[in-house]
Design a protein around this motif. Sequence first.
Motif, PDB file in Angstrom:
ATOM      1  N   PRO A   1       3.213  -2.932  10.498  1.00  0.00           N
ATOM      2  CA  PRO A   1       2.116  -2.332   9.734  1.00  0.00           C
ATOM      3  C   PRO A   1       1.654  -3.274   8.614  1.00  0.00           C
ATOM      4  N   ILE A   2       0.607  -2.876   7.948  1.00  0.00           N
ATOM      5  CA  ILE A   2       0.171  -3.602   6.764  1.00  0.00           C
ATOM      6  C   ILE A   2       1.250  -3.452   5.700  1.00  0.00           C
ATOM      7  N   SER A   3       1.577  -4.553   5.057  1.00  0.00           N
ATOM      8  CA  SER A   3       2.637  -4.539   4.059  1.00  0.00           C
ATOM      9  C   SER A   3       2.357  -3.500   2.971  1.00  0.00           C
ATOM     10  N   GLY A   4       3.373  -2.686   2.700  1.00  0.00           N
ATOM     11  CA  GLY A   4       3.234  -1.673   1.657  1.00  0.00           C
ATOM     12  C   GLY A   4       2.763  -0.330   2.148  1.00  0.00           C
ATOM     13  N   HIS A   5       2.368  -0.244   3.407  1.00  0.00           N
ATOM     14  CA  HIS A   5       1.927   1.029   3.951  1.00  0.00           C
ATOM     15  C   HIS A   5       3.143   1.864   4.356  1.00  0.00           C
ATOM     16  N   ASP A   6       3.312   2.996   3.688  1.00  0.00           N
ATOM     17  CA  ASP A   6       4.455   3.856   3.987  1.00  0.00           C
ATOM     18  C   ASP A   6       4.282   4.619   5.290  1.00  0.00           C
ATOM     19  N   ASN A   7       3.033   4.959   5.612  1.00  0.00           N
ATOM     20  CA  ASN A   7       2.759   5.795   6.775  1.00  0.00           C
ATOM     21  C   ASN A   7       2.467   4.939   8.001  1.00  0.00           C
TER      22      ASN A   7
ATOM     23  N   PHE B   1       5.640   8.213  11.092  1.00  0.00           N
ATOM     24  CA  PHE B   1       6.741   7.863  10.183  1.00  0.00           C
ATOM     25  C   PHE B   1       6.223   7.839   8.746  1.00  0.00           C
ATOM     26  N   VAL B   2       7.051   8.323   7.833  1.00  0.00           N
ATOM     27  CA  VAL B   2       6.861   8.035   6.414  1.00  0.00           C
ATOM     28  C   VAL B   2       8.064   7.201   6.019  1.00  0.00           C
ATOM     29  N   LYS B   3       7.801   5.976   5.699  1.00  0.00           N
ATOM     30  CA  LYS B   3       8.874   4.979   5.512  1.00  0.00           C
ATOM     31  C   LYS B   3       9.722   4.991   6.776  1.00  0.00           C
ATOM     32  N   GLU B   4      11.029   5.212   6.652  1.00  0.00           N
ATOM     33  CA  GLU B   4      11.862   5.149   7.859  1.00  0.00           C
ATOM     34  C   GLU B   4      12.086   6.503   8.507  1.00  0.00           C
TER      35      GLU B   4
ATOM     36  N   CYS C   1      -0.897   1.507  17.363  1.00  0.00           N
ATOM     37  CA  CYS C   1      -0.176   1.774  16.130  1.00  0.00           C
ATOM     38  C   CYS C   1      -1.193   1.751  14.995  1.00  0.00           C
ATOM     39  N   ALA C   2      -0.973   2.578  13.999  1.00  0.00           N
ATOM     40  CA  ALA C   2      -1.841   2.592  12.822  1.00  0.00           C
ATOM     41  C   ALA C   2      -0.971   2.729  11.587  1.00  0.00           C
ATOM     42  N   SER C   3      -1.462   2.220  10.470  1.00  0.00           N
ATOM     43  CA  SER C   3      -0.729   2.418   9.223  1.00  0.00           C
ATOM     44  C   SER C   3      -1.688   2.855   8.127  1.00  0.00           C
ATOM     45  N   ARG C   4      -1.144   3.443   7.095  1.00  0.00           N
ATOM     46  CA  ARG C   4      -1.950   4.006   6.008  1.00  0.00           C
ATOM     47  C   ARG C   4      -1.115   4.012   4.741  1.00  0.00           C
ATOM     48  N   GLN C   5      -1.768   3.707   3.627  1.00  0.00           N
ATOM     49  CA  GLN C   5      -1.101   3.864   2.334  1.00  0.00           C
ATOM     50  C   GLN C   5      -1.043   5.346   1.988  1.00  0.00           C
ATOM     51  N   ARG C   6      -0.436   5.654   0.877  1.00  0.00           N
ATOM     52  CA  ARG C   6      -0.469   7.034   0.399  1.00  0.00           C
ATOM     53  C   ARG C   6      -1.926   7.392   0.123  1.00  0.00           C
ATOM     54  N   GLY C   7      -2.260   8.653   0.309  1.00  0.00           N
ATOM     55  CA  GLY C   7      -3.654   9.062   0.101  1.00  0.00           C
ATOM     56  C   GLY C   7      -4.274   9.440   1.423  1.00  0.00           C
ATOM     57  N   PRO C   8      -5.393  10.156   1.405  1.00  0.00           N
ATOM     58  CA  PRO C   8      -5.939  10.754   2.628  1.00  0.00           C
ATOM     59  C   PRO C   8      -6.661   9.798   3.558  1.00  0.00           C
TER      60      PRO C   8
END
Lengths: 113, 112
Positions: free
Chosen positions: A25-31, A49-52, A92-99
């Motif tokens: 994922p993009i670095s720092g993306h928890d989701n 996933f949220v983190k692990e 696969c997709a990633s997302r930071q916190r937030g909607p």
Amino acid sequence: EAGVTQFPSHSVIEKGQTVTLRCDPISGHDNLYWYRRVMGKEIKFLLHFVKESKQDESGMPNNRFLAERTGGTYSTLKVQPAELEDSGVYFCASRQRGPDGYTFGSGTRLTVV
Amino acid sequence: QQQVKQSPQSLIVQKGGIPIINCAYENTAFDYFPWYQQFPGKGPALLIAIRPDVSEKKEGRFTISFNKSAKQFSLHIMDSQPGDSATYFCAARGTSYDKVIFGPGTSLSVIP
């Protein structure tokens, strides 16, 4: 900023074999999310996933699919044993916190023969 | 059960035309409606999104129209160009869960 990276980009395996797909994922993306598009149909959610930790795995089709996310960084999706109906494109997709702010990878095209 | 319906399945327009893609949903818990654009060999990319408290949103040549009472929304592409040729997915998401529910996609071809 590097995007979501998936590999391999293509995989052709025989029925009954095992395949492991990887997502960075993009670095720092928890989701982190896995989706699948089968035979030109809609893109369907597999798990989140949220983190692990697995937040939602309601879309996993059966116990032949196993997803892991080591240390909350990259994730793997293993299919064992693969069946013909598992063919499709796995995103696969990633997302930071937030909607907002989903970012998808280019996908892995899996063909089971 | 398809939670987000999308039509047409494919669409061919001439350059400068205005393709329209229509979607409908059933779950009133959805509160965020994104559209994704996907080029061959690439993943879906967010194009434009709307929340149900507005009836229209425009970004450049792309406009979403939203009808909350009918539970329908549509994408219009003004002055379409050959570079707009792609697969377009409408989608929906709710606040109680953040997985995205996709429509089946529309393959758009814009011919010169």
